[in-house]
Design an enzyme around this catalytic site. Structure first.
Site, short mmCIF file in Angstrom:
data_model
loop_
_atom_site.label_atom_id
_atom_site.label_comp_id
_atom_site.label_asym_id
_atom_site.label_seq_id
_atom_site.Cartn_x
_atom_site.Cartn_y
_atom_site.Cartn_z
N ASP A 135 0.82 -1.22 0.00
CA ASP A 135 0.00 0.00 0.00
C ASP A 135 0.85 1.27 0.00
O ASP A 135 0.34 2.37 -0.25
CB ASP A 135 -0.97 -0.01 1.20
CG ASP A 135 -0.28 -0.08 2.56
OD1 ASP A 135 0.97 -0.14 2.62
OD2 ASP A 135 -1.00 -0.09 3.58
N GLU A 136 2.16 1.11 0.27
CA GLU A 136 3.01 2.31 0.36
C GLU A 136 3.15 3.03 -0.97
O GLU A 136 3.53 4.19 -1.02
CB GLU A 136 4.40 1.94 0.89
CG GLU A 136 4.35 1.35 2.28
CD GLU A 136 5.66 1.47 3.06
OE1 GLU A 136 6.57 2.19 2.61
OE2 GLU A 136 5.73 0.85 4.13
O1 DAU Z 1 2.54 -0.86 4.47
C1 DAU Z 1 3.20 -2.00 4.01
C2 DAU Z 1 4.67 -1.90 4.36
O2 DAU Z 1 4.78 -2.16 5.77
C3 DAU Z 1 5.53 -2.89 3.59
O3 DAU Z 1 5.48 -2.58 2.21
C4 DAU Z 1 6.98 -2.85 4.07
O4 DAU Z 1 7.75 -3.84 3.41
C5 DAU Z 1 7.00 -3.13 5.56
O5 DAU Z 1 8.32 -3.03 6.06
C6 DAU Z 1 6.08 -2.14 6.29
O6 DAU Z 1 6.64 -0.81 6.22
P1 DAU Z 1 6.59 0.18 7.47
O7 DAU Z 1 7.65 1.20 7.31
O8 DAU Z 1 5.21 0.65 7.73
O9 DAU Z 1 6.98 -0.88 8.65
P2 DAU Z 1 7.93 -0.74 9.95
O10 DAU Z 1 7.66 -1.96 10.76
O11 DAU Z 1 9.32 -0.44 9.57
O12 DAU Z 1 7.34 0.52 10.69
C7 DAU Z 1 5.98 0.56 11.11
C8 DAU Z 1 5.75 1.91 11.75
O13 DAU Z 1 6.48 1.97 12.98
C9 DAU Z 1 6.26 3.06 10.92
O14 DAU Z 1 5.38 4.17 11.09
C10 DAU Z 1 7.61 3.40 11.51
C11 DAU Z 1 7.44 3.04 12.98
N1 DAU Z 1 8.64 2.52 13.68
C12 DAU Z 1 9.33 1.51 13.09
C13 DAU Z 1 10.44 0.97 13.71
C14 DAU Z 1 11.24 -0.14 13.05
C15 DAU Z 1 8.99 3.02 14.91
O15 DAU Z 1 8.33 3.93 15.45
N2 DAU Z 1 10.10 2.49 15.54
C16 DAU Z 1 10.84 1.50 14.98
O16 DAU Z 1 11.85 1.07 15.58
#
Ligand code: DAU
Ligand code: NAD
Length: 365
Positions: A135-136
């Site tokens: 969805d990104e």
């Molecule tokens: O929306 C689908 C996407 O979801 C996928 O296409 C990506 O492959 C997948 O990695 C994921 O992306 P996000 O960037 O949303 O996922 P992430 O788990 O890295 O981060 C989720 C949310 O949490 C985002 O708003 C950033 C925040 N975050 C992330 C990490 C790793 C934090 O606040 N602290 C953190 O340490």
């Protein structure tokens, strides 16, 4: 009987999909092609390693000769394409690998499918190239904007989402130009077993158990729409079996959460788990969850550059056209996920200490 090539099947979603497919379609052949980058883990495929019809090939989707050979050797009629660089933070630090795998790699697979299915005398009867996307690609929503539909204009904001958008366009172009039978699904944030602990939910669980800080980017009010990984596999199965060729389907669970609320929920659930199971105190003596204080680890940190504020998926199309409905609520899915990480400590310990990649290192020793 289908003969599937699953790219990226040693990663988080790919492995869960392979487990799901082996259980639900035991007669099908499943060939996993995976380069075993840092995100690929051979142990993720342990549950299917003795499954009849399963084969693992360690290789790169950019290797056109290898992909051509596998297409012929296994008479592949279905490609389910998960392989990608998937972490937004890594794409900010180093975009090159994202262009290489997500754009060039996808194009290599499209060329191989075209050669095997459109330019060959012994092409399978009903081939299908299914592209797994995100969805990104639709960009970022404001607080009251309607959720992303399949017709929302593309507006990718990170090198990761831009590379996925490019791959989506290539898949579309191969259908319109050459008639390649493709489908694409764009899914929201997945969570569940085998999730690599660089992503928010598994990072929270592992850090609480290890007594490490829980980094919250910015004000913690960014919103993501969470889907249990097996519900994603179920959605892809429906698209493969009943989806219309050339169509795009959004997959989501209608489950929006602000990051800080997820962080607090995971803290609360782990505090409760420790309260109910005294053996966890011995296994994880330094975890503040042992003192009902996991939330004491919450640490606000500098925001991710270009951090998308809100994602939300409108999944009406797949629900009404294909009868899709997620089977897990967030309540059940997040508990299953926490239970999986508690029951599979050796899996995540091996990821944390790097030994999960010993098999890969031995290949080149
Ligand atoms: O929306 C689908 C996407 O979801 C996928 O296409 C990506 O492959 C997948 O990695 C994921 O992306 P996000 O960037 O949303 O996922 P992430 O788990 O890295 O981060 C989720 C949310 O949490 C985002 O708003 C950033 C925040 N975050 C992330 C990490 C790793 C934090 O606040 N602290 C953190 O340490
Ligand atoms: P992941 O990072 O956990 O796994 C990716 C897998 O691809 C790994 O096994 C890795 O070794 C393999 N790989 C990477 N480069 C390769 C190459 N050049 N050749 C062969 N294999 C290679 O990713 P994931 O979270 O399981 O995501 C899978 C797919 O789903 C990706 O296309 C991603 O964009 C998409 N997606 C992910 C989410 C999510 O929340 N994680 C949501 C929507 C869509």
């Amino acid at each position: 009987m289908r003969k599937l090539l699953v790219t990226g099947g040693a990663g988080f979603i790919g492995a869960n999909f392979v487990h799901y497919w082996a259980r639900h379609h035991p007669a099908d052949r499943l060939l996993v092609l995976d380069a075993l980058t840092y995100a690929g883990n051979p142990a993720n495929l342990d549950p299917v390693k003795d499954h009849a019809g399963f084969r693992f090939v360690h290789g790169d989707i950019r290797d056109g000769a290898l992909v051509d050979r596998l297409m012929r050797e296994e008479a592949i009629d279905t490609i389910v394409h998960f392989a990608a660089e998937s972490h937004v933070d890594r794409s900010i630090l180093g975009p090159d690998a994202f262009i290489e795998t997500n754009v060039i790699g996808t194009h290599t697979l499209l060329k191989a499918a075209r050669k095997a299915w459109l330019d060959s005398d012994d092409a399978p009867a009903s081939p299908r190239f299914h592209h797994v996307s995100t969805d990104e690609v639709y960009g970022s929503l404001g607080p009251t904007d309607p959720a992303f539909t399949e017709t929302t204009p593309y507006a990718p904001n990170s090198p990761y989402s831009a590379s996925k958008a490019a791959s989506d366009h290539l898949v579309r172009a191969y259908h319109h130009t050459y008639g390649l039978p493709v489908t694409t699904s764009n899914c929201s944030n997945n969570y569940g077993p085998y999730h690599f602990p660089e992503k928010l939910i598994p990072l929270l669980i592992v850090n609480i158990l290890e007594g490490k800080p829980l980094p919250v980017y910015g004000d913690g009010m960014n919103i993501r729409d969470w889907l249990y990984v097996e519900d994603h596999a179920r959605g892809i199965e429906l698209v493969l079996n009943q989806g219309r060729v050339g169509e795009v389907y959004n997959i989501g669970g209608n489950n929006e959460w602000a990051n800080i609320d997820i962080v607090k929920l995971v803290c609360q659930l782990l505090d409760e788990a420790f309260a109910h199971d005294p053996s966890l105190h011995q296994r994880f003596p330094r975890s503040p969850a042992a003192q009902n204080q996991a939330a004491s680890l919450i640490t606000y940190v500098k925001d991710r550059p270009g951090h998308d504020r809100r994602y939300a998926i409108d999944a009406h199309k797949i629900m009404s056209e294909l009868g899709y409905a997620p089977q897990e609520s967030f309540e059940t899915g997040i508990r299953k996920t926490i239970d999986w990480f508690l029951a599979n400590e050796p899996w995540w310990r091996a990821v944390m200490d790097g030994s999960y990649q010993d098999w890969v290192k031995q290949q080149y020793a």
